[in-house]
Design an enzyme around this catalytic site. Structure first.
Site, PDB file in Angstrom:
ATOM      1  N   ASP A 292       0.861  -1.163   0.003  1.00  0.00           N
ATOM      2  CA  ASP A 292      -0.082   0.094  -0.161  1.00  0.00           C
ATOM      3  C   ASP A 292       0.859   1.092  -0.015  1.00  0.00           C
ATOM      4  O   ASP A 292       1.574   1.546   0.951  1.00  0.00           O
ATOM      5  CB  ASP A 292      -1.026  -0.035   1.217  1.00  0.00           C
ATOM      6  CG  ASP A 292      -1.673   1.290   1.369  1.00  0.00           C
ATOM      7  OD1 ASP A 292      -1.735   2.115   0.494  1.00  0.00           O
ATOM      8  OD2 ASP A 292      -2.493   1.310   2.379  1.00  0.00           O
TER       9      ASP A 292
ATOM     10  N   SER B 183       6.058  10.527 -14.559  1.00  0.00           N
ATOM     11  CA  SER B 183       5.054  11.729 -14.534  1.00  0.00           C
ATOM     12  C   SER B 183       4.170  11.622 -15.581  1.00  0.00           C
ATOM     13  O   SER B 183       3.600  10.617 -15.892  1.00  0.00           O
ATOM     14  CB  SER B 183       5.738  12.996 -14.497  1.00  0.00           C
ATOM     15  OG  SER B 183       5.009  14.030 -14.207  1.00  0.00           O
TER      16      SER B 183
ATOM     17  N   TYR C 189      -5.354  16.156 -11.686  1.00  0.00           N
ATOM     18  CA  TYR C 189      -4.223  15.412 -12.202  1.00  0.00           C
ATOM     19  C   TYR C 189      -3.133  16.138 -12.558  1.00  0.00           C
ATOM     20  O   TYR C 189      -1.752  15.406 -12.201  1.00  0.00           O
ATOM     21  CB  TYR C 189      -4.834  14.385 -13.276  1.00  0.00           C
ATOM     22  CG  TYR C 189      -3.836  13.440 -13.997  1.00  0.00           C
ATOM     23  CD1 TYR C 189      -3.253  12.368 -13.248  1.00  0.00           C
ATOM     24  CD2 TYR C 189      -3.187  13.629 -15.290  1.00  0.00           C
ATOM     25  CE1 TYR C 189      -2.586  11.300 -13.983  1.00  0.00           C
ATOM     26  CE2 TYR C 189      -2.274  13.051 -15.993  1.00  0.00           C
ATOM     27  CZ  TYR C 189      -2.013  11.794 -15.132  1.00  0.00           C
ATOM     28  OH  TYR C 189      -0.994  10.963 -15.744  1.00  0.00           O
TER      29      TYR C 189
ATOM     30  N   LYS D 134       0.991  15.755 -11.195  1.00  0.00           N
ATOM     31  CA  LYS D 134       2.110  15.281 -11.989  1.00  0.00           C
ATOM     32  C   LYS D 134       3.199  16.528 -12.154  1.00  0.00           C
ATOM     33  O   LYS D 134       4.367  16.546 -12.348  1.00  0.00           O
ATOM     34  CB  LYS D 134       1.716  15.078 -13.304  1.00  0.00           C
ATOM     35  CG  LYS D 134       0.927  13.478 -13.341  1.00  0.00           C
ATOM     36  CD  LYS D 134       1.781  12.424 -12.856  1.00  0.00           C
ATOM     37  CE  LYS D 134       1.072  10.990 -12.836  1.00  0.00           C
ATOM     38  NZ  LYS D 134       1.809  10.065 -12.256  1.00  0.00           N
TER      39      LYS D 134
END
Length: 280
Positions: free
Chosen positions: A59, A137, A151, A155
């Site tokens: 995890d 990335s 998002y 990145k």
């Protein structure tokens, strides 16, 4: 032909780039520790039993889980040479459409999972005075698209931390590369790897249109993930690997457009930017 045997630690290895990397590396006789949330899914996907393969249930949002996996890798193979932070998923929607929990969950994997791996592997790499960290990335981490603000934020964070990490560890003979892929034919646009805002707001029609365009690409992306995996393997054997690596013609073109746009914007405001000093 690869001659040197390295030990690789790869996250998010049950599909996409991660799975391609694991399979290619094992076929070349490399030693690979690979992580997934579902270890049976990982084993079935790799479909190979060998002493060179160490599947690990991890995890990434749990630092203790990450630390244990890295310790097991070092104990099993005696060292760690290349770390590839590949695990991540997409999240789409305007900022106000996405819940705090949805956003934090994405940051936990895309950013904090990467940080957990780096933080816990660095003591081993420092002791060795060697190693290569490759953070995957996205071209979205250089130039984002409408409807993908959060998002893009994750990145951009990976690009930024990688750039500075590369400077921080240079004197320790540890290398860092951040990879920015464009559209590749992986499972990224499927429900397993993409979260879209559940409570859409009607005013964001351009956001909906952007998501629809991307979803239509699923299965038709121009990029070959096997070629991307091979490129990442190649740079891990280079003596002077790049800090930045663009993968895909679309990624290259978008990055060049961003450079041109920034150049024009910065130069246009040059006089104002430089006028902030005290005068007296």
């Amino acid at each position: 032909m690869i001659q040197q045997t390295k030990v690789w630690f790869i996250t998010g290895a049950s599909k996409g780039f991660g799975l391609s990397l694991v399979k290619q590396l094992l076929s070349k006789g490399q030693k690979v520790a690979a992580t997934s949330r579902n270890i049976e899914e990982l084993k079935n996907a790799v479909n190979l039993v060998t002493d060179n393969f160490l599947p690990l249930k991890v995890d990434l949002a749990d630092e203790a889980s990450v630390a244990d996996a890295i310790l097991k890798t070092n104990c099993t193979f005696g060292q760690i040479d290349v770390v590839i932070n590949n695990a991540g998923y997409g999240i789409g929607g305007s900022i106000e459409e996405l819940t705090d929990r949805e956003v934090r969950n994405c940051f936990d994997i895309n950013v904090f999972g990467t940080l957990n791996v780096i933080r816990n592997v660095m003591p081993y790499l420092r002791k060795q005075r060697s190693g290569h960290i490759i953070n995957i990335s996205s071209i979205a981490g250089i130039t984002g698209g409408i409807g993908w603000a959060l998002y893009t934020a994750t990145k951009f964070a990976v690009v930024g931390l990688s750039e500075v990490l590369a400077e921080d560890v240079k004197s320790l003979d540890i290398k860092v590369t951040v990879v920015a892929p464009g559209a590749f034919r992986t499972s990224f646009l499927t429900e397993d790897s993409l979260v879209l805002a559940k409570h859409a707001i009607d005013d964001y029609q351009e956001v909906r249109a952007s998501h629809a365009r991307y979803q239509k690409l699923d299965g038709n992306q121009a990029g070959d993930p096997e070629k991307a995996a091979a490129a990442m393997i190649k740079i891990a054997f280079d003596e002077t690997p790049p800090v930045h690596l663009l993968l895909g013609e679309d990624a290259y073109d978008r990055a060049m457009q961003k450079l041109e746009k920034l150049d024009k914007t910065f130069r246009f405001n040059e006089e104002l930017s430089k006028s902030m000093a005290y005068h007296g």
